[in-house]
Enzyme design. Structure first.
Site, PDB file in Angstrom:
ATOM      1  N   GLU A 108     -43.338 -10.289  -0.711  1.00 49.42           N
ATOM      2  CA  GLU A 108     -42.767 -11.427  -0.002  1.00 49.42           C
ATOM      3  C   GLU A 108     -43.527 -12.069   0.987  1.00 49.42           C
ATOM      4  O   GLU A 108     -44.468 -11.637   1.689  1.00 49.42           O
ATOM      5  CB  GLU A 108     -41.742 -11.352   1.589  1.00 49.42           C
ATOM      6  CG  GLU A 108     -40.748 -12.599   2.417  1.00 49.42           C
ATOM      7  CD  GLU A 108     -40.936 -12.614   3.869  1.00 49.42           C
ATOM      8  OE1 GLU A 108     -40.976 -11.455   4.687  1.00 49.42           O
ATOM      9  OE2 GLU A 108     -39.813 -13.059   4.077  1.00 49.42           O
ATOM     10  N   LYS A 162     -37.330 -14.035  24.053  1.00 46.96           N
ATOM     11  CA  LYS A 162     -38.017 -14.252  23.467  1.00 46.96           C
ATOM     12  C   LYS A 162     -39.441 -14.565  22.426  1.00 46.96           C
ATOM     13  O   LYS A 162     -38.397 -14.014  21.420  1.00 46.96           O
ATOM     14  CB  LYS A 162     -38.727 -12.164  23.765  1.00 46.96           C
ATOM     15  CG  LYS A 162     -40.098 -12.512  23.721  1.00 46.96           C
ATOM     16  CD  LYS A 162     -40.618 -10.711  23.620  1.00 46.96           C
ATOM     17  CE  LYS A 162     -41.029 -10.907  21.967  1.00 46.96           C
ATOM     18  NZ  LYS A 162     -42.047 -11.228  21.507  1.00 46.96           N
ATOM     19  N   CYS A 177     -37.255 -17.523   5.497  1.00 44.43           N
ATOM     20  CA  CYS A 177     -36.793 -16.961   4.946  1.00 44.43           C
ATOM     21  C   CYS A 177     -36.296 -16.902   3.858  1.00 44.43           C
ATOM     22  O   CYS A 177     -36.913 -15.507   2.568  1.00 44.43           O
ATOM     23  CB  CYS A 177     -36.633 -16.044   5.956  1.00 44.43           C
ATOM     24  SG  CYS A 177     -35.356 -17.407   6.525  1.00 44.43           S
ATOM     25  N   GLU A 189     -32.084  -9.835  11.057  1.00 45.37           N
ATOM     26  CA  GLU A 189     -32.661 -10.760  10.226  1.00 45.37           C
ATOM     27  C   GLU A 189     -33.288 -10.771  10.083  1.00 45.37           C
ATOM     28  O   GLU A 189     -34.645 -11.039  10.424  1.00 45.37           O
ATOM     29  CB  GLU A 189     -31.938 -12.522  10.363  1.00 45.37           C
ATOM     30  CG  GLU A 189     -30.686 -12.937  10.650  1.00 45.37           C
ATOM     31  CD  GLU A 189     -29.877 -12.867   9.830  1.00 45.37           C
ATOM     32  OE1 GLU A 189     -30.009 -12.530   8.571  1.00 45.37           O
ATOM     33  OE2 GLU A 189     -28.099 -13.137  10.320  1.00 45.37           O
TER      34      GLU A 189
HETATM   35  P1  NAD Z   1     -42.599  -9.711  12.902  1.00 46.20           P
HETATM   36  O1  NAD Z   1     -41.205  -9.123  12.268  1.00 46.20           O
HETATM   37  O2  NAD Z   1     -43.963  -9.619  13.279  1.00 46.20           O
HETATM   38  O3  NAD Z   1     -42.380 -10.500  14.802  1.00 46.20           O
HETATM   39  C1  NAD Z   1     -41.082 -10.920  15.200  1.00 46.20           C
HETATM   40  C2  NAD Z   1     -40.389 -11.676  16.118  1.00 46.20           C
HETATM   41  O4  NAD Z   1     -40.486  -9.937  16.838  1.00 46.20           O
HETATM   42  C3  NAD Z   1     -41.302 -11.508  17.516  1.00 46.20           C
HETATM   43  O5  NAD Z   1     -40.964 -12.413  18.540  1.00 46.20           O
HETATM   44  C4  NAD Z   1     -42.540 -10.373  18.114  1.00 46.20           C
HETATM   45  O6  NAD Z   1     -43.760 -10.905  19.171  1.00 46.20           O
HETATM   46  C5  NAD Z   1     -41.596  -9.340  18.451  1.00 46.20           C
HETATM   47  N1  NAD Z   1     -41.780  -8.121  18.100  1.00 46.20           N
HETATM   48  C6  NAD Z   1     -43.185  -8.162  17.420  1.00 46.20           C
HETATM   49  N2  NAD Z   1     -42.370  -6.455  17.250  1.00 46.20           N
HETATM   50  C7  NAD Z   1     -41.869  -5.788  17.628  1.00 46.20           C
HETATM   51  C8  NAD Z   1     -41.701  -4.671  18.811  1.00 46.20           C
HETATM   52  N3  NAD Z   1     -42.049  -3.336  18.414  1.00 46.20           N
HETATM   53  N4  NAD Z   1     -39.788  -4.511  18.653  1.00 46.20           N
HETATM   54  C9  NAD Z   1     -39.712  -5.716  18.822  1.00 46.20           C
HETATM   55  N5  NAD Z   1     -39.805  -6.778  18.634  1.00 46.20           N
HETATM   56  C10 NAD Z   1     -41.219  -6.506  18.212  1.00 46.20           C
HETATM   57  O7  NAD Z   1     -42.227 -11.381  11.846  1.00 46.20           O
HETATM   58  P2  NAD Z   1     -42.913 -13.028  11.982  1.00 46.20           P
HETATM   59  O8  NAD Z   1     -43.901 -12.733  11.411  1.00 46.20           O
HETATM   60  O9  NAD Z   1     -42.493 -13.237  13.379  1.00 46.20           O
HETATM   61  O10 NAD Z   1     -41.564 -13.864  10.802  1.00 46.20           O
HETATM   62  C11 NAD Z   1     -42.127 -13.167   9.984  1.00 46.20           C
HETATM   63  C12 NAD Z   1     -40.864 -12.828   9.378  1.00 46.20           C
HETATM   64  O11 NAD Z   1     -39.849 -12.985   9.682  1.00 46.20           O
HETATM   65  C13 NAD Z   1     -41.171 -13.026   7.504  1.00 46.20           C
HETATM   66  O12 NAD Z   1     -40.815 -11.724   6.867  1.00 46.20           O
HETATM   67  C14 NAD Z   1     -39.516 -13.550   7.527  1.00 46.20           C
HETATM   68  O13 NAD Z   1     -38.963 -13.461   6.028  1.00 46.20           O
HETATM   69  C15 NAD Z   1     -38.393 -13.021   8.916  1.00 46.20           C
HETATM   70  N6  NAD Z   1     -37.365 -14.197   8.528  1.00 46.20           N
HETATM   71  C16 NAD Z   1     -36.716 -13.887   8.462  1.00 46.20           C
HETATM   72  C17 NAD Z   1     -35.368 -15.046   9.045  1.00 46.20           C
HETATM   73  C18 NAD Z   1     -33.964 -14.408   8.384  1.00 46.20           C
HETATM   74  O14 NAD Z   1     -33.220 -15.204   9.189  1.00 46.20           O
HETATM   75  N7  NAD Z   1     -33.762 -13.474   8.325  1.00 46.20           N
HETATM   76  C19 NAD Z   1     -35.558 -15.982   9.495  1.00 46.20           C
HETATM   77  C20 NAD Z   1     -37.107 -17.000   9.339  1.00 46.20           C
HETATM   78  C21 NAD Z   1     -37.578 -15.379   9.319  1.00 46.20           C
END
Ligand code: NAD
Length: 476
Positions: free
Chosen positions: A374, A170, A277, A243
């Site tokens: 962050e 997804k 990230c 992650e």
């Molecule tokens: P997010 O947590 O809002 O969403 C990530 C994904 O989860 C999306 O596909 C979203 O639709 C889905 N999602 C949302 N709510 C959910 C739920 N309750 N259950 C299951 N899935 C759900 O994150 P974002 O805003 O898309 O990304 C930014 C964040 O991701 C930042 O904090 C960044 O640091 C982190 N990030 C981490 C890494 C890593 O490898 N550690 C890499 C990239 C980004």
């Protein structure tokens, strides 16, 4: 690949969504495409297809699976030009970065396929043969964020498939399109049901994490969502790889060669407009070189071109979505109104795109929101320090623990500091170097488990021990 329409990939077929999602180009704030939104029934159909496909995919030889994952990479590579343009339109990053993201997705397919799962023979004696080997888990639900949608999806897909699992992937509702296209490409290569790609609204992720027929969730996203994923997976005791976010310190020691490191520091913080990230998010600079680093960073910033990522020569694009734009803008405005000096940036251009100029903040206190949170956008606090114990303590005083970087000519000093930092990766005189062969993951609130390398591959397996009592030794 289909031309204008985007489809779900379920059981090896293009399937229209039951609903629609509007996809916005962050460079102008306008809807430019529609993506399918999968219903609960379509999620069930994808999971069932993955489950059916698991029976034969898991029994194929590892060599066979490697060949097909490599072929998926080759198919993506053949379409790099159209995929990079699509990625720039939906994500906002400049074309050169979109191209590099797709190249990484290709590399992940090619190089992950060189990894081998270990088999450990504990005993091979006249009495007993005892071995532990690795078996696939089943159906993996892969959930990706919007900052690097395709490459981070491939961090999951490639090892999950190589280890013998099938996948329901997804993408984020903000950036579904490139991933949906790759699902269509996979239909030509992988057996039906092995890789299903479904986009959807905010309800789809929680449905996946609570789905009884999904055995493992591999999630990349924010800490807050990571916690929800863990709670929701508890009901069915799902295997989890999380992650999550980071607030990485970059530490500049007094002997650093300021002229040489400033461009690298800039890109460590601001690549993809800070939406990485492992971007440097707190820049600790020793007092002896603080002014020099600040001055040269300001000068470097002035020469960087921000704009619509689809235009040649643009180096920084907009922030990816309105929510994130509002968040980062508020953080900068509150920083300024709290009286912290902005060295550059802090003014927001008129227009519909989500553009935020690079903003550098002059030595705010560690408890200021711009340091403690962050940001995940183009704002960076410069923080003055005077001695090593102090900077190690300040670098570690966060609930995150993803990455860190150290900048110095003294390799021994850097290695000693690296050991004292509580995070998953420490880079010395570079930043953000990641590889399909090198494990990556966060300490503390930055995550659970690892991706990449053999450690990452192991996360898509269960251990199975087989203990054989030799016949000749059976006692009567
Ligand atoms: P997010 O947590 O809002 O969403 C990530 C994904 O989860 C999306 O596909 C979203 O639709 C889905 N999602 C949302 N709510 C959910 C739920 N309750 N259950 C299951 N899935 C759900 O994150 P974002 O805003 O898309 O990304 C930014 C964040 O991701 C930042 O904090 C960044 O640091 C982190 N990030 C981490 C890494 C890593 O490898 N550690 C890499 C990239 C980004």
């Amino acid at each position: 690949m289909a031309s204008k329409e985007f489809h779900l990939t379920i059981d090896g077929q293009c399937v229209p969504g039951k609903g629609r999602l509007e996809v916005i180009n962050p460079a102008d704030g306008r809807v430019f495409a529609e993506a399918p939104a999968a219903s609960s029934e379509q999620l069930d159909a994808a999971v069932q297809a993955a489950r059916r496909a698991f029976a034969s995919w898991s029994m194929r030889s590892a060599e066979d699976r490697k060949r097909l994952v490599r072929r998926l990479g080759e198919a993506i590579e053949r379409h790099i030009d159209s995929l990079k343009r699509l990625l720039t339109r939906e994500q906002g990053k400049p074309l050169f970065e979109a191209e590099s993201e797709i190249e990484r997705a290709v590399a992940w397919c090619r190089e992950s396929a060189t990894l081998e799962l270990p088999t450990v023979v504990h005993e091979d004696s006249p009495e007993r043969y005892c071995v532990t080997h690795r078996v696939p888990i089943g159906v993996v639900g892969a959930i990706a964020p919007w900052n690097s949608p395709l490459s981070l999806a491939m961090w999951k897909i490639a090892p999950a498939l190589l280890a013998g699992n099938t996948v329901v992937l997804k993408p984020s509702p903000f950036t579904p399109l490139t991933t949906l296209r790759v699902g269509e490409l996979a239909q030509e290569i992988l057996p039906p049901g092995v890789l299903n790609v479904i986009s959807g609204d905010d309800a789809l992720g929680p449905r996946m994490t609570g789905h009884a027929q999904i055995d493992k969730i591999s999630f990349t996203g924010s800490v807050a969502t990571g916690r929800r994923v863990m709670q929701s997976g508890a009901g069915t005791l799902k295997r989890l790889t999380l992650e999550l976010g980071g607030n990485d310190p970059a530490i500049v020691l007094p002997d650093a060669d300021v002229d040489r490191i400033v461009p690298a520091l800039f890109w460590a913080a601001f690549r993809n407009s800070g939406q990485v990230c492992i971007a440097a998010k707190r820049l600790f600079v020793h007092s002896q070189v603080y002014e020099a680093v600040a001055e040269k960073l300001i000068a470097f910033t002035a020469g960087v071109r921000m704009g619509n990522g689809s235009e040649e020569g643009v180096q920084l694009g907009p922030v990816q979505n309105r929510l994130q734009y509002d968040r980062v803008r508020r953080l900068i405005e509150e920083t300024a109104s709290a009286g912290h000096r902005l060295l550059t940036g802090g003014r927001f251009p008129e227009g519909c795109g989500y553009f935020i100029p690079v903003t550098l903040v002059d030595n705010p206190p560690d408890d200021a929101a711009v340091v403690a949170e962050e940001a995940f956008g183009p704002v960076l606090p410069l923080l003055r320090f005077n001695d090593l114990d102090e900077v190690v303590e300040r670098a570690n005083s966060t609930s995150y623990g993803l990455g860190a970087s150290i900048w110095t000519k003294d390799e021994d000093a850097a290695l000693a500091i690296a050991r004292r930092l509580d995070c998953g990766t420490v880079w010395i005189n570079e930043a953000m170097h990641v590889s399909p062969l090198v494990p990556f993951g966060g300490h503390r609130q930055s995550g659970l488990g690892l991706e990449n390398g053999v450690y990452g591959l192991l996360e898509y397996t269960n251990a199975q021990t087989i203990s054989l009592r030799r016949r000749a030794e059976l006692t009567t």
